[in-house]
Design a protein around this motif. Structure first.
Motif, PDB file in Angstrom:
ATOM      1  N   GLY A 426      -9.292  58.467  -1.086  1.00 18.02           N
ATOM      2  CA  GLY A 426      -8.291  57.409  -1.176  1.00 18.02           C
ATOM      3  C   GLY A 426      -7.573  57.345  -2.500  1.00 18.02           C
ATOM      4  N   SER A 427      -8.020  58.126  -3.491  1.00 18.95           N
ATOM      5  CA  SER A 427      -7.377  58.107  -4.804  1.00 18.95           C
ATOM      6  C   SER A 427      -7.819  59.332  -5.590  1.00 18.95           C
ATOM      7  N   GLY A 428      -7.191  59.535  -6.740  1.00 20.50           N
ATOM      8  CA  GLY A 428      -7.628  60.515  -7.706  1.00 20.50           C
ATOM      9  C   GLY A 428      -7.760  61.929  -7.194  1.00 20.50           C
ATOM     10  N   ILE A 429      -8.869  62.584  -7.587  1.00 15.81           N
ATOM     11  CA  ILE A 429      -9.096  63.982  -7.220  1.00 15.81           C
ATOM     12  C   ILE A 429      -9.143  64.145  -5.706  1.00 15.81           C
ATOM     13  N   GLY A 430      -9.827  63.237  -5.010  1.00 14.91           N
ATOM     14  CA  GLY A 430      -9.936  63.360  -3.550  1.00 14.91           C
ATOM     15  C   GLY A 430      -8.596  63.315  -2.865  1.00 14.91           C
ATOM     16  N   LYS A 431      -7.726  62.427  -3.321  1.00 10.94           N
ATOM     17  CA  LYS A 431      -6.381  62.337  -2.748  1.00 10.94           C
ATOM     18  C   LYS A 431      -5.615  63.626  -2.995  1.00 10.94           C
ATOM     19  N   ALA A 432      -5.681  64.149  -4.214  1.00  8.64           N
ATOM     20  CA  ALA A 432      -4.971  65.396  -4.520  1.00  8.64           C
ATOM     21  C   ALA A 432      -5.501  66.551  -3.671  1.00  8.64           C
ATOM     22  N   VAL A 433      -6.809  66.603  -3.480  1.00 11.71           N
ATOM     23  CA  VAL A 433      -7.404  67.654  -2.646  1.00 11.71           C
ATOM     24  C   VAL A 433      -6.915  67.531  -1.209  1.00 11.71           C
ATOM     25  N   ALA A 434      -6.948  66.318  -0.668  1.00 10.13           N
ATOM     26  CA  ALA A 434      -6.499  66.107   0.714  1.00 10.13           C
ATOM     27  C   ALA A 434      -5.042  66.507   0.878  1.00 10.13           C
ATOM     28  N   GLN A 435      -4.205  66.123  -0.076  1.00  6.76           N
ATOM     29  CA  GLN A 435      -2.780  66.474   0.000  1.00  6.76           C
ATOM     30  C   GLN A 435      -2.587  67.987  -0.024  1.00  6.76           C
ATOM     31  N   ARG A 436      -3.337  68.683  -0.877  1.00  4.59           N
ATOM     32  CA  ARG A 436      -3.168  70.141  -0.982  1.00  4.59           C
ATOM     33  C   ARG A 436      -3.654  70.828   0.297  1.00  4.59           C
ATOM     34  N   LEU A 437      -4.782  70.413   0.818  1.00  3.43           N
ATOM     35  CA  LEU A 437      -5.301  71.032   2.038  1.00  3.43           C
ATOM     36  C   LEU A 437      -4.338  70.834   3.206  1.00  3.43           C
ATOM     37  N   ALA A 438      -3.778  69.624   3.325  1.00  7.20           N
ATOM     38  CA  ALA A 438      -2.816  69.371   4.399  1.00  7.20           C
ATOM     39  C   ALA A 438      -1.561  70.207   4.201  1.00  7.20           C
ATOM     40  N   ALA A 439      -1.099  70.335   2.959  1.00  7.14           N
ATOM     41  CA  ALA A 439       0.095  71.143   2.682  1.00  7.14           C
ATOM     42  C   ALA A 439      -0.118  72.597   3.056  1.00  7.14           C
ATOM     43  N   GLU A 440      -1.367  73.045   3.023  1.00  9.58           N
ATOM     44  CA  GLU A 440      -1.685  74.429   3.374  1.00  9.58           C
ATOM     45  C   GLU A 440      -2.042  74.592   4.844  1.00  9.58           C
ATOM     46  N   GLY A 441      -1.846  73.536   5.647  1.00  5.53           N
ATOM     47  CA  GLY A 441      -1.989  73.656   7.091  1.00  5.53           C
ATOM     48  C   GLY A 441      -3.196  73.004   7.711  1.00  5.53           C
ATOM     49  N   ALA A 442      -4.094  72.455   6.924  1.00  7.08           N
ATOM     50  CA  ALA A 442      -5.307  71.853   7.479  1.00  7.08           C
ATOM     51  C   ALA A 442      -5.025  70.473   8.077  1.00  7.08           C
ATOM     52  N   CYS A 443      -5.855  70.094   9.048  1.00  6.84           N
ATOM     53  CA  CYS A 443      -5.956  68.700   9.465  1.00  6.84           C
ATOM     54  C   CYS A 443      -6.986  68.047   8.549  1.00  6.84           C
ATOM     55  N   VAL A 444      -6.708  66.843   8.073  1.00 11.16           N
ATOM     56  CA  VAL A 444      -7.547  66.252   7.028  1.00 11.16           C
ATOM     57  C   VAL A 444      -8.009  64.853   7.434  1.00 11.16           C
ATOM     58  N   VAL A 445      -9.309  64.607   7.226  1.00  6.13           N
ATOM     59  CA  VAL A 445      -9.860  63.271   7.404  1.00  6.13           C
ATOM     60  C   VAL A 445     -10.059  62.663   6.021  1.00  6.13           C
ATOM     61  N   ILE A 446      -9.417  61.513   5.800  1.00  9.44           N
ATOM     62  CA  ILE A 446      -9.448  60.817   4.516  1.00  9.44           C
ATOM     63  C   ILE A 446     -10.596  59.819   4.562  1.00  9.44           C
ATOM     64  N   ALA A 447     -11.727  60.187   3.984  1.00 11.08           N
ATOM     65  CA  ALA A 447     -12.902  59.314   3.984  1.00 11.08           C
ATOM     66  C   ALA A 447     -12.982  58.570   2.657  1.00 11.08           C
ATOM     67  N   ASP A 448     -13.093  57.259   2.730  1.00  8.32           N
ATOM     68  CA  ASP A 448     -13.132  56.465   1.496  1.00  8.32           C
ATOM     69  C   ASP A 448     -13.784  55.124   1.797  1.00  8.32           C
ATOM     70  N   LEU A 449     -14.348  54.530   0.771  1.00 13.62           N
ATOM     71  CA  LEU A 449     -14.940  53.205   0.915  1.00 13.62           C
ATOM     72  C   LEU A 449     -13.867  52.136   1.060  1.00 13.62           C
ATOM     73  N   ASN A 450     -12.667  52.421   0.523  1.00 18.69           N
ATOM     74  CA  ASN A 450     -11.551  51.478   0.563  1.00 18.69           C
ATOM     75  C   ASN A 450     -10.656  51.814   1.755  1.00 18.69           C
ATOM     76  N   ALA A 451     -10.695  50.974   2.788  1.00 24.07           N
ATOM     77  CA  ALA A 451      -9.956  51.251   4.023  1.00 24.07           C
ATOM     78  C   ALA A 451      -8.454  51.285   3.785  1.00 24.07           C
ATOM     79  N   GLU A 452      -7.961  50.381   2.935  1.00 28.12           N
ATOM     80  CA  GLU A 452      -6.519  50.313   2.681  1.00 28.12           C
ATOM     81  C   GLU A 452      -6.026  51.585   1.999  1.00 28.12           C
ATOM     82  N   ASN A 453      -6.769  52.054   1.006  1.00 29.17           N
ATOM     83  CA  ASN A 453      -6.381  53.283   0.313  1.00 29.17           C
ATOM     84  C   ASN A 453      -6.411  54.482   1.261  1.00 29.17           C
ATOM     85  N   ALA A 454      -7.468  54.572   2.076  1.00 27.13           N
ATOM     86  CA  ALA A 454      -7.592  55.699   3.004  1.00 27.13           C
ATOM     87  C   ALA A 454      -6.428  55.721   3.982  1.00 27.13           C
ATOM     88  N   ALA A 455      -6.079  54.561   4.524  1.00 20.65           N
ATOM     89  CA  ALA A 455      -4.973  54.488   5.485  1.00 20.65           C
ATOM     90  C   ALA A 455      -3.647  54.870   4.826  1.00 20.65           C
TER      91      ALA A 455
END
Length: 676
Positions: A426-455
């Motif tokens: 939902g933030s920081g390194i995890g968000k950057a990783v999720a964005q990069r993986l999706a940009a490279e074609g992956a489907c990504v599940v955003i897992a986070d303790l903060n529901a608003e950030n994950a959404a």
């Protein structure tokens, strides 16, 4: 409004209602005039939806624009039905102006019909009549002489000639039912054409409703009632990785799960095995759902172990049957067999699993099979379902024009078909990783303790066909299991896991409490273990290998001050990498780690108080902490979340296929943290 504006408005309205046509199905057109930019003379033109695209979202870029005189002159050079495929290339010589979409196979239908506006649609109600055993008689009974029956013919130039001839011979007709295919309507104005399309669809639906029998799929099968929702979803999550692995035997696939009432009712009825075996009929349907689905022939009360064993048997039989289908109909000129795995797997009492090269393709395949169920229901209600011959299905599935379309598709991105699960995304390194993986074609599940950030991150990345949010406390085994169940229901399984969730409390040893120690070890050491254990279970079931990446830290190696709980937890993570790499290698699951240092900007940990604590330790202002960390490195560069994301991609993007148990430093060079 202009001719084009009218056409786009009509197309979008028709395409927005699934009762009118399926996703990316059908095409619309309009004829009008525009001045030739060379001669200044008026020129009769045809605007028609081009190859690909979707009516509901059609824009001007999705239209082909052709000179009507040249298009109609092709009738004089048409070499006959045996060579009609050559006419598609001839359409290019009729194009007007620059740009626009490539002309589709249905262009002739629109150009040759003597009407200013033409719609060709794939409504379930219309296809139900088109696939009924006595469809011609039913069409006459339903419409009288206002809608005319056209026998099945593969889409192409000859079908365009057939429809044009029908229209000339029946001047009172507003459209036609195309056997095994769909409907076509025409009008002198855009408004009249749209009204006639809607009228044909509404009258067909009303006829089926008025004359149809109550249970077209037969009585309920004893023992095949849907499982209760919670139990059904648990069973689906247990079966999904196995089914995805089977469906990915020839090439990796992304999955989609549907347990709609339409699907569950169909699978609970006595006639579903017979009807499913007949396959779909409309070309748009079976090109996406394959010639027929794989159907589990066991009741939902069967144990998961027995269901899985039977699925393996049925999959082997399906592949053999599909290869035999190919051999029965292939000619020396046919394209090579594209793969023998099912695109649709039906599990009574549970639902439907559909597969494709990406999430959208998988989802749309499932939507098309729901269309097929609706078609079968309508046909069986008033007659019997009688799809086109298997040989005709093969002619379309392995059509040279279809093969050419597939060859024109862009090369897949490096992580296409891979499903990634990123914790703390939902933030920081995890968000950057999720964005990069999706940009490279992956489907990504955003897992986070903060529901608003994950959404928010999931929506920013691209929404449910690319990224979905889940709320998960990684210290809770059941929440971790639930998050990964949600992952396999969203995308079919999981291939790439990034253990990134973390926090830090910076205190001297004598001020570090048991709670401080337990919290950091629970989140990072225990949390990583729980996520790795549950995801590895799924990866083993899939049999497709996988990647687990730990975002550890330079502190797993480097002994810094006032950092005992955090450093020890990171060292635990670092050794988990080695232990799991040794254990999971036999399953082709690679486990690697990344050791960042001093990721200040964009970091949730640093923003949560860690930055202030570390700045106090080093005696610098908190706003200068990133620059301070940079100056103590060999490269004198600040480390950002994107740099860590780059390392995750380097490990998982397909080049380091023989690397496991490795830790990659992303610290701009900290000599004290060099690996030994």
């Amino acid at each position: 409004m202009s001719t084009v504006d009218d056409l786009l408005g009509r197309s979008n309205r028709l395409g927005a209602d699934p009762r009118n046509t399926n996703y990316a199905g059908g095409n619309t057109s309009a004829k009008g005039s525009e001045r030739d930019p060379v001669t200044g003379e008026p020129m009769e033109l045809l605007w028609v939806k081009g190859s690909g695209g979707d009516l509901g979202t059609l824009t001007e870029k999705g239209l082909s624009v052709l000179r009507l005189d040249r298009l109609r002159a092709l009738v004089g050079v048409y070499p006959g039905v045996e060579r009609e495929d050559e006419m598609v290339a001839a359409f290019d010589f009729c194009l007007f102006g620059k740009g626009g979409a490539a002309p589709s196979i249905d262009t002739a239908m629109h150009g040759l019909v003597e009407a200013a506006h033409v719609d060709h649609l794939h409504p379930d109600a219309g296809i139900a009549l088109a696939t009924a055993a006595d469809g011609e008689a039913l069409t006459k009974e339903c419409f009288g002489d206002s809608v005319v029956w056209v026998p099945w013919r593969r889409p192409g130039f000859q079908l365009g000639l057939d429809i044009a001839a029908i229209q000339r011979q029946h001047p009172q007709a507003i459209g036609c039912i195309l056997g095994g295919h769909g409907i076509t309507a025409w009008g002198s104005t855009s408004e009249e054409c749209e009204q006639r399309s809607r009228e044909i669809i509404a009258r067909a639906a009303a006829y089926l409703e008025e004359h149809g029998k109550a249970e077209p799929f037969g009585p309920l099968l004893e023992g095949y009632a849907p499982l209760p929702e919670q139990e059904r979803r648990l069973r689906a999550a247990a079966l999904a990785p196995v089914i995805r692995g089977l469906a990915s035997t020839d090439r990796p696939q992304v999955g989609h799960f549907t347990d709609s009432d339409v699907v569950l009712d169909f699978l609970g009825r006595a006639e579903h095995p017979r009807l499913a075996a007949l396959g779909t009929s409309c070309p748009d349907h079976f090109l996406r759902t394959k010639v027929r689905p794989l159907v589990l022939d066991l009741p939902p009360t069967t144990s998961p172990e027995d269901a899985i064993g039977r699925l393996h048997e049925l999959h082997a039989a399906y592949r053999a049957d599909y290869a035999a289908y190919y051999q029965r109909h292939a000619t020396p000129d046919s394209p090579a067999m594209r793969g023998a795995d099912p695109a649709i797997v039906l599990v009574p009492g549970v639902g439907m699993f559909s597969f494709g090269a990406n999430k959208q393709t998988a989802r749309v395949a499932g939507e098309f099979y729901v269309n097929a169920i609706n078609v079968m229901r309508g046909a069986e209600a008033v007659s019997s379902y009688s799809p086109i011959e298997e040989s005709e299905k093969f002619r379309i599935e392995y059509w040279a024009l279809e093969e050419a379309k597939l060859q024109r598709m862009p090369k897949p991105k490096p992580l296409a078909t891979r499903v990634a699960f990123v914790t703390g995304a939902g933030s920081g390194i995890g968000k950057a990783v999720a964005q990069r993986l999706a940009a490279e074609g992956a489907c990504v599940v955003i897992a986070d303790l903060n529901a608003e950030n994950a959404a928010a991150v999931a929506e920013e990345i691209g929404g449910p066909d690319v990224a979905v949010p889940v709320v998960a406390d990684v210290t809770d085994a059941e929440q971790v299991a639930a998050a990964l169940r949600a992952t396999v229901l969203a995308f079919g399984g999981v291939d790439l896991v990034v253990n990134n969730a973390g926090l830090s409390i910076s205190k001297p040893l004598l001020e570090t409490t048991e709670r401080d120690w337990d919290l950091q070890h629970d989140v990072m050491a225990k949390g990583s273990f729980l996520v790795a254990r549950e995801s590895a279970r799924i990866m083993v079931q899939q049999g497709m290998g996988g990647d687990i990446v730990y975002i550890s830290s330079k502190n797993s190696l480097f002994a810094g001050p006032n950092n005992v709980a955090y450093g020890a937890a990171k060292a635990d993570q670092a050794h988990q990498v080695r232990l799991l790499a040794a254990e999971l290698g036999e399953h082709q699951i690679r486990v690697n780690g990344i050791n960042p240092d001093g990721v200040v900007r964009g970091s949730g940990i640093f923003a949560g108080g860690w930055g202030a604590s570390r700045a106090a330790v080093y005696g610098v202002p908190e706003e200068d902490l990133g620059a301070f960390y940079a100056q103590r490195t060999l490269l004198k560069r600040e480390v950002l979340p994107d740099h860590v994301a780059n390392a995750v991609f380097a490990l998982t993007g397909g080049e380091l296929t023989h690397t496991t148990g490795l830790h990659i430093p992303v610290d701009a060079g900290v000599a004290a943290a060099f690996l030994r």
